[in-house]
Design a protein around this motif. Structure first.
Motif, PDB file in Angstrom:
ATOM      1  N   CYS A 142       0.839  -1.197   0.000  1.00 17.39           N
ATOM      2  CA  CYS A 142       0.000   0.000   0.000  1.00 17.39           C
ATOM      3  C   CYS A 142       0.870   1.240   0.000  1.00 17.39           C
ATOM      4  O   CYS A 142       1.912   1.271   0.640  1.00 17.39           O
ATOM      5  N   PRO A 177      -8.368   6.071  -4.639  1.00 18.69           N
ATOM      6  CA  PRO A 177      -9.212   7.251  -4.883  1.00 18.69           C
ATOM      7  C   PRO A 177     -10.152   7.079  -6.083  1.00 18.69           C
ATOM      8  O   PRO A 177     -11.309   7.500  -6.037  1.00 18.69           O
ATOM      9  N   THR A 178      -9.661   6.457  -7.157  1.00 12.23           N
ATOM     10  CA  THR A 178     -10.534   6.234  -8.315  1.00 12.23           C
ATOM     11  C   THR A 178     -11.644   5.262  -7.940  1.00 12.23           C
ATOM     12  O   THR A 178     -12.809   5.469  -8.290  1.00 12.23           O
ATOM     13  N   THR A 180      -2.947   1.953  -4.249  1.00 14.24           N
ATOM     14  CA  THR A 180      -2.173   3.186  -4.401  1.00 14.24           C
ATOM     15  C   THR A 180      -3.088   4.373  -4.648  1.00 14.24           C
ATOM     16  O   THR A 180      -4.308   4.278  -4.512  1.00 14.24           O
ATOM     17  N   ASP A 181      -2.475   5.476  -5.045  1.00 12.51           N
ATOM     18  CA  ASP A 181      -3.230   6.701  -5.305  1.00 12.51           C
ATOM     19  C   ASP A 181      -3.247   7.008  -6.802  1.00 12.51           C
ATOM     20  O   ASP A 181      -2.606   6.322  -7.599  1.00 12.51           O
ATOM     21  N   ASP A 182      -3.963   8.047  -7.177  1.00 10.06           N
ATOM     22  CA  ASP A 182      -4.099   8.407  -8.595  1.00 10.06           C
ATOM     23  C   ASP A 182      -2.773   8.805  -9.230  1.00 10.06           C
ATOM     24  O   ASP A 182      -2.530   8.510 -10.404  1.00 10.06           O
ATOM     25  N   GLU A 200       0.337   7.745  -8.630  1.00  8.69           N
ATOM     26  CA  GLU A 200       1.172   6.595  -8.989  1.00  8.69           C
ATOM     27  C   GLU A 200       0.555   5.794 -10.132  1.00  8.69           C
ATOM     28  O   GLU A 200       1.259   5.398 -11.064  1.00  8.69           O
ATOM     29  N   SER A 260      -6.086   1.899  -7.901  1.00 13.00           N
ATOM     30  CA  SER A 260      -6.132   3.255  -7.353  1.00 13.00           C
ATOM     31  C   SER A 260      -7.328   3.359  -6.414  1.00 13.00           C
ATOM     32  O   SER A 260      -8.484   3.301  -6.853  1.00 13.00           O
ATOM     33  N   GLY A 293       0.692   5.789  -0.198  1.00 15.77           N
ATOM     34  CA  GLY A 293      -0.121   6.995  -0.133  1.00 15.77           C
ATOM     35  C   GLY A 293      -0.904   7.103   1.160  1.00 15.77           C
ATOM     36  O   GLY A 293      -1.251   6.114   1.796  1.00 15.77           O
ATOM     37  N   ASP A 294      -1.184   8.329   1.545  1.00 16.20           N
ATOM     38  CA  ASP A 294      -1.944   8.591   2.759  1.00 16.20           C
ATOM     39  C   ASP A 294      -3.422   8.270   2.587  1.00 16.20           C
ATOM     40  O   ASP A 294      -4.157   8.179   3.562  1.00 16.20           O
ATOM     41  N   LEU A 295      -3.865   8.119   1.339  1.00 19.49           N
ATOM     42  CA  LEU A 295      -5.282   7.903   1.089  1.00 19.49           C
ATOM     43  C   LEU A 295      -5.719   6.462   1.320  1.00 19.49           C
ATOM     44  O   LEU A 295      -6.897   6.163   1.307  1.00 19.49           O
ATOM     45  N   VAL A 296      -4.760   5.558   1.537  1.00 20.39           N
ATOM     46  CA  VAL A 296      -5.101   4.149   1.704  1.00 20.39           C
ATOM     47  C   VAL A 296      -5.470   3.898   3.159  1.00 20.39           C
ATOM     48  O   VAL A 296      -4.654   4.029   4.058  1.00 20.39           O
TER      49      VAL A 296
END
Length: 156
Positions: A6, A95-96, A46-48, A50, A93, A8-11
């Motif tokens: 994992c 966020p997606t 991951t995030d958008d 990456e 992703s 990113g902070d969004l995970v």
């Protein structure tokens, strides 16, 4: 065996604790990939940013996407008959997935994307409408096997 990674902070840590290993093991039993004593694959949440970089570098599309699959079977990674077969890597992703998911249905969306990525690792593709329909139907069947439904956006 699943290697979960994992970034990113969004995970959210709750997403890491979803039964990924159980889902993928169950699906692999159903899908019957090339005979091996066991299988290995990587799953990266991951995030958008990456996933956009990966999409640009490997597919020539400089936009974020929901899921990418990098199949080891397609590139002929060597395999020893009595060793686990490495299938490749799935990148999702978060966020997606969150944007695509219906309210309260992020788990379904993530499972849907993982199933899609796994099918790609095993050689499934959707270059035309009939093959896309077939692949989406298989994804729906895989989700039903684990007690989930297809995301609402795919059932319309």
């Amino acid at each position: 065996m699943l290697e979960l990674d994992c970034t990113g902070d969004l995970v959210d840590h709750a997403l890491v604790n979803l039964p990924w290993q159980d889902w993928l093991t169950y699906w692999l039993t159903d899908l019957k990939p090339p005979l091996a004593p066991s299988y290995e694959l990587g799953l990266r949440l991951t995030d958008d940013g990456e996933i956009q970089a990966l999409n640009r570098d490997y597919r020539g599309q400089d936009v974020p996407t929901d899921v990418l699959a990098f199949s080891a079977l397609e590139v002929g990674v060597p395999w020893v008959a009595d060793a686990p077969l490495f299938l490749g890597d799935i990148v999702i992703s978060v966020p997606t997935a969150q944007r695509q998911a219906a309210p309260g249905a992020l788990t379904n969306e993530l499972a849907w994307l993982a199933a899609h990525g796994l099918l790609h690792l095993l050689g499934w593709d959707h270059p035309d409408a009939p093959r896309l329909t077939q692949m989406l139907a298989k994804q729906e069947a895989l989700l039903k096997q684990i007690g989930l439904g297809a995301p609402e956006s795919y059932c319309e």
